[in-house]
Write an enzyme that holds these catalytic residues in place. Structure first.
Site, short mmCIF file in Angstrom:
data_model
loop_
_atom_site.label_atom_id
_atom_site.label_comp_id
_atom_site.label_asym_id
_atom_site.label_seq_id
_atom_site.Cartn_x
_atom_site.Cartn_y
_atom_site.Cartn_z
N ALA A 1 -28.79 -6.09 8.36
CA ALA A 1 -30.00 -6.69 8.91
C ALA A 1 -30.99 -5.56 9.13
CB ALA A 1 -29.67 -7.38 10.23
N GLY B 1 -24.95 -7.25 7.89
CA GLY B 1 -25.59 -8.49 7.43
C GLY B 1 -25.55 -8.64 5.93
N GLU C 1 -22.23 -10.02 5.27
CA GLU C 1 -22.25 -11.41 5.77
C GLU C 1 -22.95 -12.33 4.75
OE1 GLU C 1 -22.35 -11.33 10.53
OE2 GLU C 1 -23.84 -10.02 9.60
N GLU D 1 -21.28 -2.41 12.51
CA GLU D 1 -21.97 -2.83 13.73
C GLU D 1 -21.38 -2.22 14.99
OE1 GLU D 1 -22.99 -6.31 10.97
OE2 GLU D 1 -21.50 -4.72 11.17
N1 T1G Z 1 -32.38 -1.44 9.03
C1 T1G Z 1 -33.55 -0.77 8.96
N2 T1G Z 1 -33.71 0.43 8.32
C2 T1G Z 1 -32.62 0.93 7.73
C3 T1G Z 1 -31.36 0.28 7.76
C4 T1G Z 1 -31.26 -0.97 8.45
N3 T1G Z 1 -30.12 -1.66 8.51
N4 T1G Z 1 -30.49 1.06 7.08
C5 T1G Z 1 -31.18 2.13 6.65
N5 T1G Z 1 -32.45 2.06 7.03
C6 T1G Z 1 -33.51 3.04 6.72
C7 T1G Z 1 -33.28 4.38 7.42
O1 T1G Z 1 -33.81 4.37 8.71
C8 T1G Z 1 -34.03 5.34 6.50
O2 T1G Z 1 -35.40 5.25 6.81
C9 T1G Z 1 -33.81 4.73 5.12
O3 T1G Z 1 -33.46 3.36 5.35
C10 T1G Z 1 -32.71 5.38 4.36
O4 T1G Z 1 -31.57 5.38 5.17
C11 T1G Z 1 -26.83 -9.33 11.52
C12 T1G Z 1 -26.33 -7.17 13.31
C13 T1G Z 1 -27.15 2.23 4.05
C14 T1G Z 1 -25.40 3.91 4.25
O5 T1G Z 1 -25.45 -0.36 10.12
O6 T1G Z 1 -25.62 3.22 7.29
O7 T1G Z 1 -26.47 -6.13 9.96
O8 T1G Z 1 -35.74 7.55 7.63
O9 T1G Z 1 -31.39 7.89 5.37
O10 T1G Z 1 -28.08 8.26 3.91
O11 T1G Z 1 -24.60 -8.99 11.85
O12 T1G Z 1 -28.68 3.87 5.93
O13 T1G Z 1 -36.32 6.97 5.28
O14 T1G Z 1 -37.64 6.05 7.21
O15 T1G Z 1 -29.53 6.39 6.18
O16 T1G Z 1 -28.50 6.91 1.81
C15 T1G Z 1 -25.62 -3.05 9.81
C16 T1G Z 1 -27.12 1.14 8.36
C17 T1G Z 1 -26.89 -3.36 10.52
C18 T1G Z 1 -26.08 0.19 7.92
C19 T1G Z 1 -27.69 4.54 3.43
N6 T1G Z 1 -25.87 -2.07 8.78
N7 T1G Z 1 -27.55 2.03 7.30
O17 T1G Z 1 -27.54 5.85 3.86
O18 T1G Z 1 -29.98 6.63 3.73
S1 T1G Z 1 -26.61 -4.47 11.85
C20 T1G Z 1 -25.77 -0.76 9.04
C21 T1G Z 1 -26.73 3.03 6.88
C22 T1G Z 1 -26.34 -5.98 11.10
C23 T1G Z 1 -25.71 -8.37 11.32
C24 T1G Z 1 -25.83 -7.07 11.99
C25 T1G Z 1 -27.31 3.94 5.84
C26 T1G Z 1 -26.88 3.60 4.39
P1 T1G Z 1 -36.30 6.52 6.74
P2 T1G Z 1 -30.59 6.66 5.20
P3 T1G Z 1 -28.51 7.01 3.27
#
Ligand code: T1G
Length: 699
Positions: free
Chosen positions: A63, A102, A105, A125
């Site tokens: 998400a 998400g 999901e 999460e």
């Molecule tokens: N939301 C918003 N921005 C995100 C994002 C996210 N989920 N994931 C990454 N970004 C942005 C990050 O801030 C950066 O921005 C750019 O993308 C590149 O990321 C409903 C509640 C996917 C493994 O926890 O683990 O879903 O700094 O530098 O090293 O139940 O990003 O360039 O401006 O990290 O290649 C669950 C989070 C969310 C995964 C890629 N998902 N992301 O790593 O790039 S909660 C996560 C990561 C959810 C549902 C629930 C990593 C990556 P900027 P990066 P990377």
């Protein structure tokens, strides 16, 4: 603005394609786009099946975390996913990159899943203090079973495509073109007359094994994560998937997920997610200006040099480890192979991977072998004269444009750089032990360090899978500077009658990975002692200042490496045993210094250590040694074992309240040594103005 989701056709297969760089996060526009495209595909009689896939480097990675501080705008994930799952045509999700949270999901709401062989699937999460809220806790156990579901939700670790296939999370894996493979899979589904297969239709039967598994997991997380609320809430959600009909289970999940978002641990951990990404951004420094790094060189085969060399090899970067003494070099390479051997024996690495990494590490006793390295890092003994000599030798061999770095943890980087004529190519790269494991890299700039050297250092941090944080060149940089008052208070408390175990237990109950006195024993009590000896003239006028560790060192009690320090250790064991002789020694010294021994509350122990650290953190911000308060929190949570669910010392300060902290500091100034207890101007002014320190940025 270009649509983030589009519908394409491949004969009778509809392709719903998400294109929302950088990681296809499920923002509001993606949710709306998904709903629109799936409704269109549902109504299009010429479409018999739908494939969902993503452009760019990854399938949906979650998400949109940036949307979490406001109520979710419609359509919600539940609304969109019920459209997808409700389709009366088979829907196949095609996964590549990182299908997380998400994103996974979304795939679980589809009827079939195929994956690229390099894909990783997971629910991170828990690392954000969130209960998944888009049906994951209800659909996952229905597809992979309760045990695997609980493991995935509570570990937060992604699984690879092979594991996903074996647990039934995906139906097929390919290392060919994913789009074509998914289309062929869809055709096969249609040919075999296999229609939609909805997770929501699966009923989980509760049996004794399931009940005892969930009870065991509850007990385990209560011990392993005693301070956290979300792990137990995840188990509550899975229980709902077992005991409630699907729609009711979804409602229960939403309650739990919404409640998790309100927890301090979630606010702390979500902030850290963005803080770790923000720390690489330096005002005025263009990331595009970075020089290319394809190889490295390390000088010094000691603990740090070996760890840094392994960090390079683990990242696939060829590195030359140089030591003037060939015996020392031989020992260093043997110790590295031993360390990798331990990983192999624990099943965390294959023999082939070991040999591959060892092949990337070349040993040499000749500085000349570092001539072509893009970055060279000196990691020799912490002595100014020696470091300047090494930097000068590097200057004489390294090619123009090479980055010349020092791994010093306490010495003046500018002074080291003054040994050569290209100080703009010199930067501090302060790794943390063990360097092949610890995520933190303090990047220390001097007044001369060029901006493209900083940009390159941040990029190198990312390549080494480290979190790079910029620090000014002042004593102890960010981390060690704040550690000083923290350790000072712990050592004073020993003279006042508290025991090492009591102090460390309080800090561990607070959530620190390890108590500070146990840390000193592990690192070597003499390490800090030698640094203080080098800075004798800058130390406060206080005979009790770090007196307890000085006494241990003078007695040759250096910690684990001598089997005795603040604690005693049995041969070959790291288990801590009390050291009553040390307590007698401290008590006698306290009497000699006229320090009264007294009953001290856990609260006072915690507050003195943490508030001293926080107050110094505010000074580090005032002086601009750290650019942002969030950088300090990244330093402490990724390098000093500060609990992520507390968000770091500066976020924690706001949780306590700056006014409360200033009031306690004023109390301590009356009761203890006032030279140590003066609230910094920044802390005081933010407290007075009621402004949080966690968002502070040095201007
Ligand atoms: N939301 C918003 N921005 C995100 C994002 C996210 N989920 N994931 C990454 N970004 C942005 C990050 O801030 C950066 O921005 C750019 O993308 C590149 O990321 C409903 C509640 C996917 C493994 O926890 O683990 O879903 O700094 O530098 O090293 O139940 O990003 O360039 O401006 O990290 O290649 C669950 C989070 C969310 C995964 C890629 N998902 N992301 O790593 O790039 S909660 C996560 C990561 C959810 C549902 C629930 C990593 C990556 P900027 P990066 P990377």
């Amino acid at each position: 603005m270009a649509a983030t989701v589009r519908l394409e056709r491949a004969v009778r297969i509809g392709l719903v394609i998400v294109d929302n760089p950088p990681v296809n996060a499920i923002s509001q526009s993606v949710r709306q786009g998904l709903e629109d495209c799936f409704r269109a595909a549902a109504q299009d009689a010429s479409i018999d099946a739908v494939v969902l896939l993503c452009d760019g480097r990854t399938f949906i990675a979650g998400a949109d975390l940036a949307e979490f501080d406001a109520p979710m705008a419609e359509p919600t994930c539940h609304q969109v996913f019920s459209v997808i799952e409700g389709m009366d045509k088979p829907v196949i999700a095609a996964l590549h990159g990182t299908a997380l949270g998400g994103g996974l999901e979304t795939a679980l709401a589809c009827h079939y899943r195929v994956a690229d062989s390099g894909a990783r699937l997971g629910f991170p999460e828990i690392n954000l203090g969130i209960v998944p809220g888009a049906g994951g806790t209800q659909r996952l156990p229905r597809i992979v079973g309760v045990q695997t579901a609980v493991q995935m939700l509570l570990s937060g670790n992604p699984i690879d495509a092979g594991e996903a296939l074996s647990c039934g999370l995906v139906d097929a894996v390919t290392n060919q073109d994913l789009r074509r493979f998914a289309l062929e899979f869809a055709e096969r589904i249609l040919k075999e007359g296999r229609g939609p297969r909805r997770a929501c239709d699966v009923v989980i039967r509760r049996d004794e094994a399931t009940t005892s598994l969930l009870q065991a997991e509850r007990a385990r997380v209560a011990t392993a994560m005693p301070h956290r609320r979300v792990p137990a809430m995840d188990i509550d959600a899975v229980e709902a998937a077992i005991d409630l009909p699907f729609p009711k289970g979804l409602e229960r999940e939403t309650e739990l997920s919404d409640a998790s978002l309100e927890t301090t641990e979630s606010k702390a951990m979500r902030r850290l997610f963005f803080a770790e990404r923000a720390s690489s951004k330096i005002p005025g420094v263009d990331p595009e200006s970075a020089r290319s790094i394809a190889s490295g060189g390390i000088v010094g085969g000691g603990t740090m040099g070996r760890g840094i060399a392994m960090a390079f090899a683990n990242a696939g970067l060829p590195v030359t480890l140089m030591d003037v003494d060939s015996d020392a070099l031989g020992r260093a390479l043997d110790l590295i192979r031993e360390e990798y051997g331990r990983r192999v024996s624990k099943g965390r690495m294959t023999e082939a991977e070991l040999e591959h990494s060892m092949a990337l590490i070349k040993g040499s006793t000749d500085y000349g072998k570092l001539a072509d390295a893009d970055v060279v890092i000196e990691a020799v003994f912490e002595n100014m004269a020696l470091k300047k000599k090494v930097i000068a030798s590097l200057d004489s061999v390294c090619k123009p444009g090479a980055i010349i770095a020092t791994n010093t943890s306490t010495l003046d980087v500018a002074e080291i750089a003054s040994a050569i004529d290209r100080p703009s190519d010199v930067v501090g790269l302060h790794f943390f032990s063990p360097a092949q494991v610890m995520r933190l890299l303090e990047i220390v700039r001097t007044g001369d360090t060029a901006n493209d050297v900083l940009a390159t250092s941040m990029q190198l941090a990312k390549k080494l899978r480290k979190v790079g944080v910029l620090s000014g060149n002042s004593y102890g940089f960010i981390g060690n500077r704040m550690m000083d008052p923290y350790g000072r208070e712990a050592e004073h408390l020993l003279l006042e009658g508290a025991t090492p175990r009591r102090i460390d237990d309080v800090l561990q109950r607070f959530g620190m990975a390890m108590g500070i006195l146990a840390v000193y024993d592990m690192a070597g009590v003499d390490v800090g002692y030698k640094v203080r000896q080098e800075r004798k003239d800058q130390l406060p006028d206080d005979p009790g200042f770090y007196r307890s560790s000085s006494m241990l060192v003078e007695r040759g009690w250096l910690g684990q490496k001598t089997g005795i320090g603040f604690y005693r250790y049995e041969k070959g064991s790291r288990e801590r045993h009390d050291n009553p002789e040390a307590m007698e020694m401290f008590a006698a010294e306290a009497a000699r210094l006229g320090i009264a021994q007294r009953q001290i509350s856990d609260e006072e122990i915690e507050q003195r250590c943490l508030y001293a650290m926080i107050n110094e953190g505010a000074r580090v911000l005032e002086e601009g040694v750290a650019l942002r308060a969030s950088d300090i929190d990244v330093v402490y949570t990724s390098g000093y074992g500060f609990p992520r669910w507390r968000g770091g010392p500066m976020f924690h300060a706001d949780t306590v309240g700056l006014r409360e902290i200033c009031a306690r500091i004023d109390d301590f100034a009356k009761k203890l040594d006032p030279q140590y207890w003066q609230a910094s101007d920044l802390l005081r002014s933010l407290a007075d103005s009621g402004v949080a320190i966690a968002d502070y940025v040095h201007d």
